[in-house]
Design a protein around this motif. Structure first.
Motif, short mmCIF file in Angstrom:
data_model
loop_
_atom_site.label_atom_id
_atom_site.label_comp_id
_atom_site.label_asym_id
_atom_site.label_seq_id
_atom_site.Cartn_x
_atom_site.Cartn_y
_atom_site.Cartn_z
N GLU A 168 -9.10 5.93 24.63
CA GLU A 168 -9.36 6.18 25.97
C GLU A 168 -10.71 6.11 26.16
N LYS A 169 -11.38 6.10 25.17
CA LYS A 169 -12.83 5.86 25.27
C LYS A 169 -13.25 4.41 25.76
N TYR A 170 -12.30 3.63 25.56
CA TYR A 170 -12.58 2.17 25.98
C TYR A 170 -11.72 1.91 27.15
N ALA A 171 -11.10 2.81 27.91
CA ALA A 171 -10.54 2.70 29.14
C ALA A 171 -11.08 1.58 29.98
N GLY A 172 -10.12 0.68 30.41
CA GLY A 172 -10.82 -0.35 31.41
C GLY A 172 -11.28 -1.54 30.57
N ARG A 173 -11.66 -1.38 29.63
CA ARG A 173 -12.30 -2.58 28.82
C ARG A 173 -11.33 -3.06 27.83
N ILE A 174 -10.16 -2.80 27.78
CA ILE A 174 -9.15 -3.41 26.81
C ILE A 174 -8.16 -4.49 27.53
N PHE A 175 -7.74 -5.52 26.71
CA PHE A 175 -7.23 -6.64 27.26
C PHE A 175 -5.80 -6.49 26.47
N MET A 176 -4.90 -7.24 26.99
CA MET A 176 -3.62 -7.14 26.31
C MET A 176 -2.83 -8.55 26.42
N PHE A 177 -2.15 -9.15 25.45
CA PHE A 177 -1.24 -10.19 25.71
C PHE A 177 -0.42 -10.17 27.09
#
Lengths: 396, 273
Positions: A168-177
């Motif tokens: 959750e620390k990186y919420a909004g900064r994560i991509f996914m296939f």
């Protein structure tokens, strides 16, 4: 009068004919040149061969190469199964090789014509999709791992492995296939299940994970990942190791980007050279495969494509910065924990697609919007109709 | 009469080949299964996608309303301008359409991104922190914005065409008879431009509801619209043409209903005048 009709008819006929000519293009090419010398039709991924290789092959053997690209396994399969074109060489990925074998669409290779096959790494042979290794010769391989931006992502957080994509620390900064097989693959890895599980409960678990991850994501993405990672639009993205060369490039990429393969396991993919059953020049195609497996040619391709090569000698001759790089050539203990995609049984595949659609569904409440609109539309339709009829009556 | 029929022959052939026959194929696929046998088994999939239909209709409707609100005053002002200005303005409105739809949407992507133009500007004037961002892209708002931007000309042009036919003397007459601005609009301009509004609404709503790619590029592919869902059914790993065809059929019926409603309203309007 009749002349006009005839002319129109002719025009239409001509048009229809030209339509069909387009479809038979590849086959025709083949026939035209067969008198001069053999032409083999090769169907490969985009940017998946050194541009000089085909010319070298023609120079040495006199066999012309008609080279065409595809963008994904599914579209390649569609072309192949529709019979719209005949190819002598195709380069499907692992699970697609399995599917093509199951459907009887591949020819058994004559390995006497491919002596260079001996140079291919033993660990890449006899994979589950082709257990006796009768139909395919590995061309490139790689693993799926996580790209991250060292400027923003704590080195310590990498210990989480795949859980990093749920941090959750990186919420909004994560991509996914943005394709079901790869996305669910990561979900399954997180839950510790096989990538090829046929237990629907396992797929449900993976679905729950993906559903929980969705609010943390910046977006689902495929090819645009390069730009988005390079521009630091997001910081964390799972993707194929071979594509890292572009992303991490000093000039065109972003040197702050790094890559790791989670220790708990990953997906190993292999793209393999195969000959379709209806190939017209099987012997020449085998000659071509053998040519691609020659050390100097394999080296050219490995350097150009950037994906890992299964060719033992080519790898030894590669620039150590790549050849010895654990990101591209992970140590055996990591490889042991990787798994190759197999063709899923039809019911599991359909189930997965259903879950994928469900994942992308808006909140259930929106269904009532449809119902409301439907009722309103019908009411409006009836109302307008009545009004319209009344007006007509009044007029009369 | 006969002459005009012959001239229409190429068009008829074209329609038959590329509209009627494909529609027949869609129908055929919608009511058969993989073995080619008749089935109603595809219909439950419609309910499964009901929420997708809902959100598509909602976004489409919002985009249509915004387009109408933006286009109405714009079209009115253009129609009242001098001939030269009119031509220039219409040209400017058409100008973006010379570029490919995808490219224009890509451009919006780099405007709305976390590190995009707007966010950099906000950072520059200190409205958001250095590592912060205003979430613009990958939201429903961005999808609606994409639709409005792409389909606005389809609302402006029909409105403008109808409004340019409103004689100035009609408006002047209303003013002479003591109407204020609102009355002039409410009693003269709006009623006279309803045919333009109706075709504008159809021309914006229909493509907006069935759009795909915009969701992928500006919505982050998180929530599919019905166009994307249909695409998925045709090119996905477990592509199911039959379900895809069923969903397209529903979409077509929806659009037909929409056109029937506007069409009837149009006819009703004519009867009024």
């Amino acid at each position: 009068m009749k002349l006009t009709k005839l002319a129109t008819l002719l025009a239409v006929l001509l048009f229809v004919c030209t339509c069909f000519v387009g479809c038979g293009e590849v086959v025709e090419d083949n026939e035209q040149t067969s008198s001069k010398g053999v032409t083999i039709n090769v169907y490969n991924w985009g940017e998946y061969i050194d541009p000089t290789v085909n010319d070298l092959f023609t120079e040495e053997t006199g066999i012309e190469v008609n080279y065409k690209n595809f963008t994904d396994n599914e579209s390649m399969y569609a072309v192949l199964s529709s019979g719209a074109a005949t190819y002598d060489i195709v380069v499907p990925s692992d699970y697609m090789v399995g599917k093509l074998i199951n459907e009887g669409m591949l020819a058994k290779l004559n390995f006497d014509n491919i002596p260079n096959y001996a140079l291919i790494d033993e660990s890449m042979k006899n994979q589950l999709y082709d257990p006796q290794n009768e139909y395919s010769v590995p061309y490139t391989w790689g693993t799926v791992g996580i790209f991250y931006n060292t400027k923003y992502v704590d080195e310590a957080d990498l210990q989480q492995g795949w859980d990093l994509l749920w941090d959750e620390k990186y919420a909004g900064r994560i991509f996914m296939f943005d394709n079901p097989r790869d996305a669910f693959g990561i979900g399954l890895l997180k839950c510790g299940h096989s990538l090829n599980t046929t237990n629907k409960a396992h797929w449900d678990e993976a679905y729950e994970q993906l559903q929980a991850q969705k609010p943390l994501l910046h977006q689902y993405v495929m090819d645009q990942i390069y730009d988005k990672m390079i521009n630091e639009e997001g910081w964390i993205a799972p993707y194929y190791a071979g594509d890292g060369i572009i992303m991490m490039d000093e000039e065109e990429g972003n040197p702050a980007i790094d890559f790791f393969v989670p220790k708990s396991g990953s997906n190993l993919f292999i793209d393999a050279l195969c000959i379709p059953k209806n190939a017209e020049h099987k012997a020449e195609a085998e000659q071509y495969i053998n040519f691609l497996c020659r050390t100097d040619i394999a080296l050219l391709n490995a350097e150009y494509i950037g994906y890992s090569t299964p060719h033992t000698e080519a790898r030894a001759e590669l620039d150590p910065e790549i050849g010895e790089n654990e990101n591209f050539y992970p140590p055996q203990e990591v490889l042991d924990r990787t798994e190759v995609f197999m063709t899923l049984p039809a019911d599991v595949s359909t189930y997965m697609d259903g879950l994928w659609m469900k994942l992308k569904l808006p909140a259930a409440g929106w269904a009532w919007c449809t119902v409301a609109v439907g009722i309103a539309a019908v009411a409006l339709l009836i109302y307008s109709f009545i009004r319209y009829c009344k007006k007509k009556l009044r007029k009369e | 009469m006969i002459k005009s029929k012959a001239a229409a022959a190429p068009f008829t052939a074209w329609m038959l080949l590329f509209t009627i026959i494909p529609l027949g194929i869609v129908l055929w696929f919608a009511f058969t299964n993989a073995d080619g046998q008749f089935t109603l088994g595809n219909l439950p999939h419609i309910w499964a996608q009901a929420a997708t239909f809902g959100i598509s209709i909602f976004y489409g409707a919002i985009a249509t309303v915004i387009c109408l609100l933006l286009a109405f005053p714009l079209a009115y002002n253009i129609s009242r301008a001098t001939e030269r200005v009119q031509q220039t303005m219409v040209m400017i409105i058409m100008l973006p359409m010379w570029m490919n739809f995808l490219l224009r949407t890509y451009a919006w992507m780099s405007i709305l991104e976390n590190n995009g133009f707007v966010n950099q500007l906000l950072r520059l004037i200190g409205l958001v922190g250095e590592n912060d961002y205003l979430p613009l892209i990958n939201t429903g708002g961005a999808v609606v914005l994409g639709m409005v931007y792409n389909f606005l000309p389809f609302m402006v042009l029909p409105l403008y065409t109808v409004m340019s036919k409103i004689d100035n003397s009609v408006i002047e007459a209303a003013q002479d008879l003591g109407s204020n601005v609102f009355q002039v609009f409410g009693k003269v301009v709006i009623p006279l431009s309803i045919p333009g509004m109706l075709s504008g609404i159809t021309m914006v709503f229909v493509p907006a509801v069935s759009t795909f790619v915009i969701t992928k590029l500006l919505g982050g592919s998180k929530t599919l619209m019905i166009g994307d869902a249909i695409e998925q059914m045709f090119i996905g790993q477990g592509a199911d043409y039959h379900v895809g065809a069923t969903l397209s059929l529903v979409l077509m019926i929806l659009i037909l209903v929409c056109m029937a409603v506007t069409g009837m309203a149009d006819k009703g309007e004519e009867a009024d005048v």
